[in-house]
Motif scaffolding. Structure first.
Motif: not given
Length: 571
Positions: A212-218
């Motif tokens: 679960g090591m993830f994140g979004a960039i907008l």
């Protein structure tokens, strides 16, 4: 730095949108836009990641890697249950590597021209010994950080400060107890859209992303006239599968590889409910963060309109997303070259869509995969409940999709003027006695997992295509195998020797895809694309702005960790 202990409960749309996160001045926490009163009364159970926004051209934060302890709801069984709603589920207490003790890191909203500063802090314990005993899989608690899809500097930009730096050896990186400062300068002309960040240390990537090591960039652009964030609710969907052992952990490569994966979860939730008002329009960004499985979404009785792949907007058009556009193959079994890869998102890929809710209140199922379009069983991954007071909203016009500087078509003439360089490369998993594998294996190399693991019979590697392929894995050498001059314009063809459509991803510069299996197609931009089974695709690329070393690889992360990756050096 403030680092409060997070709640163990999953963040939900209604009660979250603040993320217990270590912040410094120049950052703010806020949610994505949403509609107000007279809305649905059904609970919306899709967790939304927290949101951090840049302030005055800067976003600065700590990203702390440690174990988090929280419950997760997953399917109770596989197979036929996948296509049932609601399906049997079970709650599992997990203990997984994560950022700041929380599954799913925050969405970072920045503008073109901003500076993103992230201090990566590794608070994991010492590296455990992987039971495979293979050297490059024995550093599962070391890490680094990749900014997937972004056109930014890949180098150490000054002593101790790094851009999108991905050339660590597997026994280095950010080891337990260490820190690394990243400073990413986003170009003023960077394309707006959806990107993401995740760990990328060779040998440790699969287990860490699987945790679960993830994140979004907008990335926003003031010149984008297509939509503004205040007009529509905008939601990020991390499409994921968990691989949990009996203790709710994913500690080693073997566990991330050998444990049966869950059905798809959205932002960590199994079959969540999303809510919209009749006639409402929302923007959904799908990110396939699964380590191996493709995801091709369809929404019952709705036609979603995709407007961008991998953050790259289409050329003044929408592409419908429904059951009729999902298939990867024709009835004959041959792929539909002109529409490859259909709606399918392979690991690492992103799809941005407009969803206009039906005028008819009701419950509509969100599905992934189906027998005609995928080798994987259909799954019901969620439901959309349409209820409340209807609203009148107008779909944005594809005529307003921005023309991106530096993303003009790459013509035959431009390639010829730049020297006409063409490279043919291949990626494959082959049995270890295959004559196409480099032989003899250099002394001291470990190219396959020792017995009795079933993976031990394969070598995962890359090489040059041609009549005498000599495949070798990434770990055979950390020296660049492809050297490219800065500002070169080249054409590459990527071949696969396997049935599985390996998702090819290259860092720093986007691909302009011009041929599938040798047939010309309407060109499009992307940064992650599956290679057709036993086939190929051809792209053109401008190697602009940045010198330095970076990688291309298969984004099936177990394949990458086993060696399906290669270094590029722009000089």
């Amino acid at each position: 730095m403030i680092d409060p202990t997070p709640s163990s409960a999953p963040l939900s749309r209604r009660d979250a949108l603040r993320w217990t996160f270590a912040l410094t001045l120049g950052s703010s926490v806020a949610g994505l836009a949403g509609c107000g009163g007279d809305g649905p009364t059904t609970e919306d159970t899709l967790p939304d990641p927290g949101v951090l926004r840049s302030v005055n051209g800067r976003l600065e934060m700590d990203l702390v890697l440690r174990y988090g302890h929280e419950p997760r709801t997953i399917n109770a069984s596989t197979g036929a249950q996948a296509a049932v709603y609601p399906a049997a589920s079970q709650q599992v207490m997990t203990e997984l590597r994560c950022y700041n003790g929380q599954y799913m890191a925050p969405t970072l909203i920045v503008n073109a021209g901003d500076v993103l500063r992230i201090r990566l802090v590794n608070q994991l314990p010492a590296n455990p010994v992987d039971p495979t005993t293979i050297a490059d899989l024995s550093f599962q608690n070391s890490t680094n950080l990749h900014f997937h899809g972004m056109h930014v500097d890949p180098k150490e930009i000054r002593p101790g400060v790094y851009g999108d730096y991905m050339v660590d050896s597997w026994d280095a990186g950010v080891v337990p107890g260490a820190t690394r400062q990243h400073e990413v300068h986003i170009p003023l002309d960077h394309p707006p859209g959806i990107y993401w960040y995740h760990p990328h240390l060779h040998g440790a990537t699969n287990a860490q992303v699987s945790s679960g090591m993830f994140g979004a960039i907008l990335i926003r652009s003031p010149d984008d006239a297509f939509v503004t964030p205040d007009e529509f609710t905008e939601r990020v969907f991390h499409v994921h599968k968990l691989s949990l052992d009996a203790d709710g952990r994913t500690d080693t490569f073997a566990e991330s590889e050998d444990v049966t994966a869950s059905n798809f979860v959205l932002n960590g939730a199994y079959q969540p409910t999303m809510t919209m008002r009749p006639g409402e329009i929302q923007i959904w960004h799908f990110i396939n963060v699964a380590s191996f499985y493709p995801f091709n979404p369809t929404l019952d009785q709705h036609v979603m309109q995709s407007f961008a792949r991998d953050g790259n907007v289409f050329d003044k058009k929408f592409i419908p997303v429904d059951a009729s556009t999902a298939p990867l193959t024709l009835a004959s079994g041959q792929i539909d070259v002109q529409h490859w890869p259909g709606n399918a998102l392979y690991p690492g890929g992103r799809l941005s869509v407009l969803v206009k809710a039906s005028d008819v209140p009701g419950s509509y199922l969100l599905r992934a995969g189906s027998a005609p379009s995928s080798q994987y069983d259909e799954e019901i991954v969620g439901r959309l409940v349409v209820e409340g007071v209807p609203v009148t909203m107008v779909m944005p016009s594809p005529a307003n999709l921005p023309a991106l500087a530096g993303y003009e078509p790459i013509t035959d003439d431009e390639v010829a003027r730049a020297g006409g360089k063409h490279r043919d490369l291949v990626l494959a998993a082959l049995q270890k006695d295959d004559p196409r594998i480099a032989s003899p294996i250099p002394a001291g190399e470990q190219w396959f997992i020792p017995d009795p693991d079933p993976q031990n019979e394969f070598v995962f590697g890359v090489g040059a295509a041609g009549p005498s392929i000599r495949l070798s894995p990434f770990q055979s050498s950390l020296t660049p195998t492809q050297t490219v001059p800065l500002n070169a314009v080249e054409e590459w063809t990527i071949h696969s020797l396997n049935e599985y459509p390996h998702p090819f991803h290259i860092h720093i510069n986007d691909m302009y895809v011009v041929r599938i299996n040798g047939e010309p197609v309407t060109p499009f931009w992307c940064d992650t694309l599956p290679v057709p089974s036993h086939g190929n695709f051809t792209f053109r690329m401008r190697f602009t702005d940045f010198t330095g070393k970076f990688v291309w690889h298969c984004h099936a992360l177990d394949h990458e960790d086993m060696g399906m990756m290669q270094l590029v050096d722009v000089v």
